[in-house]
Design a protein around this motif. Structure first.
Motif, mmCIF file in Angstrom:
data_model
loop_
_atom_site.group_PDB
_atom_site.id
_atom_site.type_symbol
_atom_site.label_atom_id
_atom_site.label_comp_id
_atom_site.label_asym_id
_atom_site.label_seq_id
_atom_site.Cartn_x
_atom_site.Cartn_y
_atom_site.Cartn_z
ATOM 1 N N GLY A 46 14.153 7.835 -13.823
ATOM 2 C CA GLY A 46 13.576 6.577 -14.248
ATOM 3 C C GLY A 46 12.111 6.708 -14.620
ATOM 4 O O GLY A 46 11.535 7.791 -14.624
ATOM 5 N N THR A 47 11.503 5.551 -14.947
ATOM 6 C CA THR A 47 10.094 5.496 -15.316
ATOM 7 C C THR A 47 9.428 4.365 -14.536
ATOM 8 O O THR A 47 10.072 3.380 -14.171
ATOM 9 N N VAL A 48 8.124 4.532 -14.301
ATOM 10 C CA VAL A 48 7.344 3.511 -13.619
ATOM 11 C C VAL A 48 5.978 3.414 -14.279
ATOM 12 O O VAL A 48 5.552 4.319 -14.994
ATOM 13 N N SER A 49 5.285 2.302 -14.021
ATOM 14 C CA SER A 49 3.915 2.164 -14.512
ATOM 15 C C SER A 49 2.995 1.861 -13.343
ATOM 16 O O SER A 49 3.387 1.208 -12.384
ATOM 17 N N GLU A 50 1.765 2.372 -13.449
ATOM 18 C CA GLU A 50 0.737 2.212 -12.402
ATOM 19 C C GLU A 50 1.327 2.561 -11.033
ATOM 20 O O GLU A 50 1.471 1.710 -10.171
ATOM 21 N N ALA A 51 1.664 3.840 -10.869
ATOM 22 C CA ALA A 51 2.430 4.274 -9.697
ATOM 23 C C ALA A 51 1.630 5.151 -8.746
ATOM 24 O O ALA A 51 0.696 5.839 -9.146
ATOM 25 N N THR A 52 2.053 5.129 -7.492
ATOM 26 C CA THR A 52 1.557 6.025 -6.455
ATOM 27 C C THR A 52 2.774 6.604 -5.745
ATOM 28 O O THR A 52 3.648 5.866 -5.310
ATOM 29 N N LEU A 53 2.826 7.933 -5.657
ATOM 30 C CA LEU A 53 3.903 8.617 -4.958
ATOM 31 C C LEU A 53 3.312 9.331 -3.757
ATOM 32 O O LEU A 53 2.355 10.094 -3.891
ATOM 33 N N PHE A 54 3.862 9.058 -2.574
ATOM 34 C CA PHE A 54 3.449 9.750 -1.358
ATOM 35 C C PHE A 54 4.607 10.616 -0.893
ATOM 36 O O PHE A 54 5.698 10.113 -0.625
ATOM 37 N N LEU A 55 4.381 11.939 -0.860
ATOM 38 C CA LEU A 55 5.367 12.891 -0.373
ATOM 39 C C LEU A 55 4.903 13.335 1.001
ATOM 40 O O LEU A 55 3.921 14.066 1.126
ATOM 41 N N LYS A 56 5.586 12.844 2.040
ATOM 42 C CA LYS A 56 5.106 13.008 3.414
ATOM 43 C C LYS A 56 4.926 14.463 3.817
ATOM 44 O O LYS A 56 3.910 14.833 4.376
#
Length: 175
Positions: A46-56
């Motif tokens: 998928g696609t997102v806008s204005e995103a933050t991804l946290f990979l623990k």
């Protein structure tokens, strides 16, 4: 996995989902937050806008204006940043015009700057950064130093992951 937002539309036949406003997508211990998300719930593409991804695991924080999830462990970020520091103003970060991340492989960053407290220190037209979550053998980051007693000194070390519960580090210094 769970998905929550102000508004969610799901096509039950194709499993395509659209979420708008205060979007959160949690998979295992990883969290994606954004303004808008379009994703296929089966393929997780998928696609997102204005995103933050946290990979623990390893504490990766990845932010971007445009963000694509290309597969289960693969991401593409446009105008983004990556850091392992917590907080709104990280001690260090890498910025990039385009960041491609594949977990257990590498992040490639085009048109990158290395910043300390938001001050650009170095520019890299292309940068490769390992995003490994499993221990592995290899050389650690070398260190260069200078002192009046030792002069110019180059420290290098090798980490050996012998097993899941044993490891060794060998140091080699040039002065």
């Amino acid at each position: 996995s769970f998905l929550k937002a102000d508004k969610i539309i799901i096509d039950t036949v194709t499993q395509d989902a659209q979420a708008v406003g205060n979007v959160s997508l949690k998979e295992a211990e990883n969290m994606l937050t954004c303004d808008r998300l379009t994703i296929n719930l089966n393929t997780k593409v998928g696609t997102v806008s204005e995103a933050t991804l946290f990979l623990k695991e390893n504490n990766y924080h990845i932010k971007g204006r445009s963000f694509q999830k290309l597969g289960e462990n693969s991401y593409k970020v446009i105008n983004g940043t990556i850091t392992t520091c917590d907080g709104k103003r990280p001690d260090w970060k890498l910025t990039g015009g385009e960041i491609n991340v594949t977990m257990e492989r590498f992040a490639t960053i085009k048109n990158s700057t290395f910043q300390v407290l938001d001050v650009p220190i170095l520019y890299f037209p292309y940068f490769l950064y390992p995003v490994k979550t499993k221990r592995q053998s290899g050389f650690l980051m070398p260190e260069l130093s200078h002192s009046s007693s030792e002069g110019l000194k180059f420290d290098n070390s090798f980490f050996w992951a012998i097993s899941e519960s044993a490891d060794a580090t060998a140091f080699l210094d040039f002065a």
